[in-house]
Write a protein that holds these residues in place. Structure first.
Motif, PDB file in Angstrom:
ATOM      1  N   GLY A 111      -5.308   5.126   7.100  1.00 36.60           N
ATOM      2  CA  GLY A 111      -6.768   5.075   6.930  1.00 36.60           C
ATOM      3  C   GLY A 111      -7.378   6.339   6.371  1.00 36.60           C
TER       4      GLY A 111
ATOM      5  N   GLN B 145       0.852  -1.186   0.000  1.00 39.80           N
ATOM      6  CA  GLN B 145       0.000   0.000   0.000  1.00 39.80           C
ATOM      7  C   GLN B 145       0.893   1.243   0.000  1.00 39.80           C
ATOM      8  OE1 GLN B 145      -2.580   0.859   3.413  1.00 39.80           O
ATOM      9  NE2 GLN B 145      -4.107   1.709   1.988  1.00 39.80           N
TER      10      GLN B 145
ATOM     11  N   GLU C  19      -9.366   8.093   3.894  1.00 35.52           N
ATOM     12  CA  GLU C  19     -10.330   7.543   2.935  1.00 35.52           C
ATOM     13  C   GLU C  19     -10.950   8.577   2.016  1.00 35.52           C
ATOM     14  OE1 GLU C  19     -13.105   5.170   5.171  1.00 35.52           O
ATOM     15  OE2 GLU C  19     -11.652   3.525   5.377  1.00 35.52           O
TER      16      GLU C  19
ATOM     17  N   ALA D 195       0.808  -8.928   4.232  1.00 38.58           N
ATOM     18  CA  ALA D 195       0.704 -10.339   3.856  1.00 38.58           C
ATOM     19  C   ALA D 195      -0.671 -10.651   3.281  1.00 38.58           C
ATOM     20  CB  ALA D 195       0.976 -11.214   5.079  1.00 38.58           C
ATOM     21  N   ARG D 196      -0.706 -11.500   2.274  1.00 37.40           N
ATOM     22  CA  ARG D 196      -1.951 -11.973   1.678  1.00 37.40           C
ATOM     23  C   ARG D 196      -1.881 -13.480   1.474  1.00 37.40           C
ATOM     24  NH1 ARG D 196      -3.375  -7.895   3.273  1.00 37.40           N
ATOM     25  NH2 ARG D 196      -4.512  -6.182   2.296  1.00 37.40           N
TER      26      ARG D 196
ATOM     27  N   PRO E 156      -4.084  -1.701  -0.649  1.00 38.35           N
ATOM     28  CA  PRO E 156      -2.915  -2.542  -0.921  1.00 38.35           C
ATOM     29  C   PRO E 156      -3.131  -3.300  -2.237  1.00 38.35           C
ATOM     30  CG  PRO E 156      -3.731  -2.878   1.328  1.00 38.35           C
ATOM     31  CD  PRO E 156      -4.764  -2.089   0.605  1.00 38.35           C
TER      32      PRO E 156
ATOM     33  N   ASN F  56       5.666  -4.930   8.690  1.00 41.64           N
ATOM     34  CA  ASN F  56       5.103  -5.190  10.025  1.00 41.64           C
ATOM     35  C   ASN F  56       5.851  -6.316  10.735  1.00 41.64           C
ATOM     36  OD1 ASN F  56       2.530  -3.498  10.155  1.00 41.64           O
ATOM     37  ND2 ASN F  56       2.346  -4.534   8.173  1.00 41.64           N
TER      38      ASN F  56
ATOM     39  N   TYR G 194      -7.112   4.290   1.635  1.00 47.25           N
ATOM     40  CA  TYR G 194      -7.846   3.961   0.414  1.00 47.25           C
ATOM     41  C   TYR G 194      -8.025   5.162  -0.507  1.00 47.25           C
ATOM     42  CZ  TYR G 194      -9.137  -0.390   2.860  1.00 47.25           C
ATOM     43  OH  TYR G 194      -9.125  -1.581   3.536  1.00 47.25           O
TER      44      TYR G 194
ATOM     45  N   GLU H  25       3.872   0.111   2.378  1.00 46.01           N
ATOM     46  CA  GLU H  25       3.804  -0.836   3.497  1.00 46.01           C
ATOM     47  C   GLU H  25       3.507  -2.213   2.928  1.00 46.01           C
ATOM     48  OE1 GLU H  25       1.027   0.021   6.689  1.00 46.01           O
ATOM     49  OE2 GLU H  25       1.357  -1.948   7.605  1.00 46.01           O
TER      50      GLU H  25
ATOM     51  N   PRO I 201      -5.439 -11.080   6.925  1.00 44.80           N
ATOM     52  CA  PRO I 201      -4.397 -11.072   7.961  1.00 44.80           C
ATOM     53  C   PRO I 201      -4.953 -11.033   9.387  1.00 44.80           C
ATOM     54  CG  PRO I 201      -3.840  -9.507   6.251  1.00 44.80           C
ATOM     55  CD  PRO I 201      -5.182 -10.054   5.901  1.00 44.80           C
TER      56      PRO I 201
ATOM     57  N   LYS J 186      -5.783   4.148  11.969  1.00 45.52           N
ATOM     58  CA  LYS J 186      -6.923   4.547  11.144  1.00 45.52           C
ATOM     59  C   LYS J 186      -8.172   4.831  11.962  1.00 45.52           C
ATOM     60  CE  LYS J 186      -7.707  -0.252   9.655  1.00 45.52           C
ATOM     61  NZ  LYS J 186      -6.464  -0.833  10.215  1.00 45.52           N
TER      62      LYS J 186
ATOM     63  N   SER K 180       5.674  -8.688  14.237  1.00 47.04           N
ATOM     64  CA  SER K 180       4.901  -9.079  15.419  1.00 47.04           C
ATOM     65  C   SER K 180       5.769  -9.019  16.666  1.00 47.04           C
ATOM     66  CB  SER K 180       4.407 -10.514  15.264  1.00 47.04           C
ATOM     67  OG  SER K 180       3.435 -10.566  14.280  1.00 47.04           O
TER      68      SER K 180
ATOM     69  N   ASP L  37       3.488   1.522  15.300  1.00 50.24           N
ATOM     70  CA  ASP L  37       2.265   1.318  14.516  1.00 50.24           C
ATOM     71  C   ASP L  37       1.034   1.489  15.404  1.00 50.24           C
ATOM     72  OD1 ASP L  37       0.745   0.675  12.306  1.00 50.24           O
ATOM     73  OD2 ASP L  37       1.320  -1.439  12.252  1.00 50.24           O
ATOM     74  N   ASP L  38      -0.093   1.792  14.790  1.00 48.04           N
ATOM     75  CA  ASP L  38      -1.392   1.813  15.474  1.00 48.04           C
ATOM     76  C   ASP L  38      -1.438   2.770  16.652  1.00 48.04           C
ATOM     77  OD1 ASP L  38      -1.941  -0.202  13.681  1.00 48.04           O
ATOM     78  OD2 ASP L  38      -1.881  -1.821  15.159  1.00 48.04           O
TER      79      ASP L  38
HETATM   80  P1  C2E Z   1      -1.883  -2.562   9.959  1.00 50.66           P
HETATM   81  O1  C2E Z   1      -0.422  -2.814  10.090  1.00 50.66           O
HETATM   82  O2  C2E Z   1      -2.447  -1.466  10.771  1.00 50.66           O
HETATM   83  O3  C2E Z   1      -2.132  -2.340   8.398  1.00 50.66           O
HETATM   84  C1  C2E Z   1      -3.078  -1.447   7.867  1.00 50.66           C
HETATM   85  C2  C2E Z   1      -4.387  -2.155   7.585  1.00 50.66           C
HETATM   86  O4  C2E Z   1      -5.366  -1.173   7.274  1.00 50.66           O
HETATM   87  C3  C2E Z   1      -4.320  -3.076   6.356  1.00 50.66           C
HETATM   88  O5  C2E Z   1      -5.219  -4.164   6.567  1.00 50.66           O
HETATM   89  C4  C2E Z   1      -4.861  -2.158   5.247  1.00 50.66           C
HETATM   90  O6  C2E Z   1      -5.414  -2.868   4.160  1.00 50.66           O
HETATM   91  C5  C2E Z   1      -5.916  -1.400   6.001  1.00 50.66           C
HETATM   92  N1  C2E Z   1      -6.196  -0.101   5.388  1.00 50.66           N
HETATM   93  C6  C2E Z   1      -5.380   0.652   4.648  1.00 50.66           C
HETATM   94  N2  C2E Z   1      -5.967   1.812   4.287  1.00 50.66           N
HETATM   95  C7  C2E Z   1      -7.198   1.802   4.823  1.00 50.66           C
HETATM   96  C8  C2E Z   1      -8.305   2.730   4.793  1.00 50.66           C
HETATM   97  O7  C2E Z   1      -8.257   3.797   4.197  1.00 50.66           O
HETATM   98  N3  C2E Z   1      -9.418   2.353   5.481  1.00 50.66           N
HETATM   99  C9  C2E Z   1      -9.502   1.170   6.153  1.00 50.66           C
HETATM  100  N4  C2E Z   1     -10.634   0.889   6.794  1.00 50.66           N
HETATM  101  N5  C2E Z   1      -8.486   0.273   6.195  1.00 50.66           N
HETATM  102  C10 C2E Z   1      -7.350   0.598   5.533  1.00 50.66           C
HETATM  103  P2  C2E Z   1      -4.789  -5.677   6.291  1.00 50.66           P
HETATM  104  O8  C2E Z   1      -3.870  -5.760   5.117  1.00 50.66           O
HETATM  105  O9  C2E Z   1      -6.032  -6.496   6.292  1.00 50.66           O
HETATM  106  O10 C2E Z   1      -3.913  -6.026   7.570  1.00 50.66           O
HETATM  107  C11 C2E Z   1      -4.478  -6.044   8.855  1.00 50.66           C
HETATM  108  C12 C2E Z   1      -3.420  -6.161   9.924  1.00 50.66           C
HETATM  109  O11 C2E Z   1      -2.770  -7.429   9.859  1.00 50.66           O
HETATM  110  C13 C2E Z   1      -2.295  -5.128   9.777  1.00 50.66           C
HETATM  111  O12 C2E Z   1      -2.710  -3.891  10.316  1.00 50.66           O
HETATM  112  C14 C2E Z   1      -1.199  -5.793  10.584  1.00 50.66           C
HETATM  113  O13 C2E Z   1      -1.389  -5.574  11.963  1.00 50.66           O
HETATM  114  C15 C2E Z   1      -1.431  -7.264  10.271  1.00 50.66           C
HETATM  115  N6  C2E Z   1      -0.512  -7.689   9.191  1.00 50.66           N
HETATM  116  C16 C2E Z   1      -0.681  -7.678   7.852  1.00 50.66           C
HETATM  117  N7  C2E Z   1       0.404  -8.172   7.214  1.00 50.66           N
HETATM  118  C17 C2E Z   1       1.301  -8.498   8.191  1.00 50.66           C
HETATM  119  C18 C2E Z   1       2.628  -9.062   8.209  1.00 50.66           C
HETATM  120  O14 C2E Z   1       3.251  -9.339   7.161  1.00 50.66           O
HETATM  121  N8  C2E Z   1       3.199  -9.266   9.441  1.00 50.66           N
HETATM  122  C19 C2E Z   1       2.563  -8.937  10.611  1.00 50.66           C
HETATM  123  N9  C2E Z   1       3.183  -9.174  11.766  1.00 50.66           N
HETATM  124  N10 C2E Z   1       1.333  -8.401  10.634  1.00 50.66           N
HETATM  125  C20 C2E Z   1       0.705  -8.183   9.449  1.00 50.66           C
END
Ligand code: C2E
Ligand code: CA
Ligand code: CA
Ligand code: CA
Length: 273
Positions: free
Chosen positions: A232, A44, A234, A61-62, A258, A112, A253, A58, A73, A198, A114, A174-175
């Motif tokens: 986040g 993304q 949007e 993972a998918r 992503p 990211n 978005y 950023e 994820p 976000k 963990s 993060d977060d």
């Molecule tokens: P995160 O690190 O906070 O990643 C951002 C998440 O917000 C991503 O969800 C992304 O798709 C989503 N997002 C981006 N822009 C927007 C927006 O404008 N609005 C909304 N509502 N959402 C948005 P995703 O890809 O489903 O990942 C969810 C979480 O899973 C990530 O949150 C992260 O904590 C974890 N994650 C994903 N990939 C990895 C990885 O390779 N390793 C680790 N340890 N955690 C991962």
């Protein structure tokens, strides 16, 4: 009908067992999925607020090729964490992302990590080895960690962050805004970047308190020499409010979801000046 205490307990056990079974099934799926290369890494854009051009990505993972259907994820990362499979999955993501982005030398890469991975005393060495193998310059890499990590072992967090920074790699919190810590406490860990979650950044256009919290965070973080990324984003209104509040980097978005790397490189925000 009346449920007796005993029946209720049995019912509760059954629900627990099936949750446990599902967990074990997914655990097994992750293990096999890693062997069968069912995982991908999507990216993304992270955009410069003023030029509106992509300055980094950023890695996320998918799992598109899972035979029983794709999981997000949020559904598989926690299971990878509790099962220890996050080490292998995390290494895969880091290696894949560094090799994907290696050639695109103007883009920064954020990955990211963990808490469990970061807890590994050999984590920094593993990062150094991936950078070496992929010929990826350390200064283009940023690792994203959450507050949970620094709170559970502040000593180890401090030394891990120092070691990574010695490599040349940046570390982002993060977060931000979802936990309990103040920016004053967190600054002591020397994060290079703060990512405003976000759930907070998305409220700037309709919640006065959230908006004040966001602009305060941006001011303090900038004064402390940290970069700030708002996640986040949007819509245009949020983009403008965040930019006005002094946020230099935006993600969401509004710019792009992503996507696979080749699609990211087709976007108008890439190299548009
Ligand atoms: P995160 O690190 O906070 O990643 C951002 C998440 O917000 C991503 O969800 C992304 O798709 C989503 N997002 C981006 N822009 C927007 C927006 O404008 N609005 C909304 N509502 N959402 C948005 P995703 O890809 O489903 O990942 C969810 C979480 O899973 C990530 O949150 C992260 O904590 C974890 N994650 C994903 N990939 C990895 C990885 O390779 N390793 C680790 N340890 N955690 C991962
Ligand atoms: Ca992240
Ligand atoms: Ca985040
Ligand atoms: Ca998150």
């Amino acid at each position: 009908s009346k449920i007796t205490g005993k029946a209720r307990i049995t019912h509760y056990d059954a629900a627990l067992n099936s949750a446990r079974e599902r967990q074990l099934m997914i655990e097994n799926d992750i293990r096999e999925g890693l062997e069968r290369e069912e995982f991908d890494v999507w990216y993304q854009p992270i955009v410069d607020a003023h030029s509106q051009t992509m300055i980094g990505v950023e890695a996320l993972a998918r799992w598109p090729r899972r035979p029983d259907g794709e999981l997000k994820p949020d559904d598989f990362i926690p299971i990878a964490e509790t099962s220890g499979l996050i080490y292998a999955l995390g290494q895969f993501v880091l290696r894949r992302a560094c090799s994907d982005l290696q050639q695109i030398d103007t883009l920064k890469l954020s990955v990211n990590i963990s808490p469990a991975q970061f807890r590994d005393p050999e984590f920094e060495d593993k990062v150094a080895r991936v950078l070496e193998t992929c010929l990826f310059p350390a200064h283009r890499l940023q690792l994203e960690v959450t507050e949970t990590y620094v709170l559970e072992n502040p000593e180890r967090a401090r030394s891990a962050i120092a070691n990574l920074k010695a490599l040349g790699t940046a570390v982002a919190l993060d977060d931000f805004g979802t936990g309990y810590s103040s920016i004053g406490y967190l600054r002591r860990f020397n994060f290079d970047t703060i990512k405003i979650d976000k759930s907070l950044a998305g409220l700037v256009d309709d919640d006065v308190q959230a908006s004040a919290l966001v602009s305060g965070t941006i001011r303090i973080a900038s004064a402390l020499g940290m970069q700030v990324v708002a996640e986040g984003v949007e819509n245009e209104k949020q983009m403008k409010l965040l930019r006005q509040a002094g946020c230099e980097q935006l993600q969401g978005y509004y710019f792009s979801p992503p996507l696979p790397l080749n699609e990211i490189l087709q976007l108008p925000i890439w190299r548009k000046r």
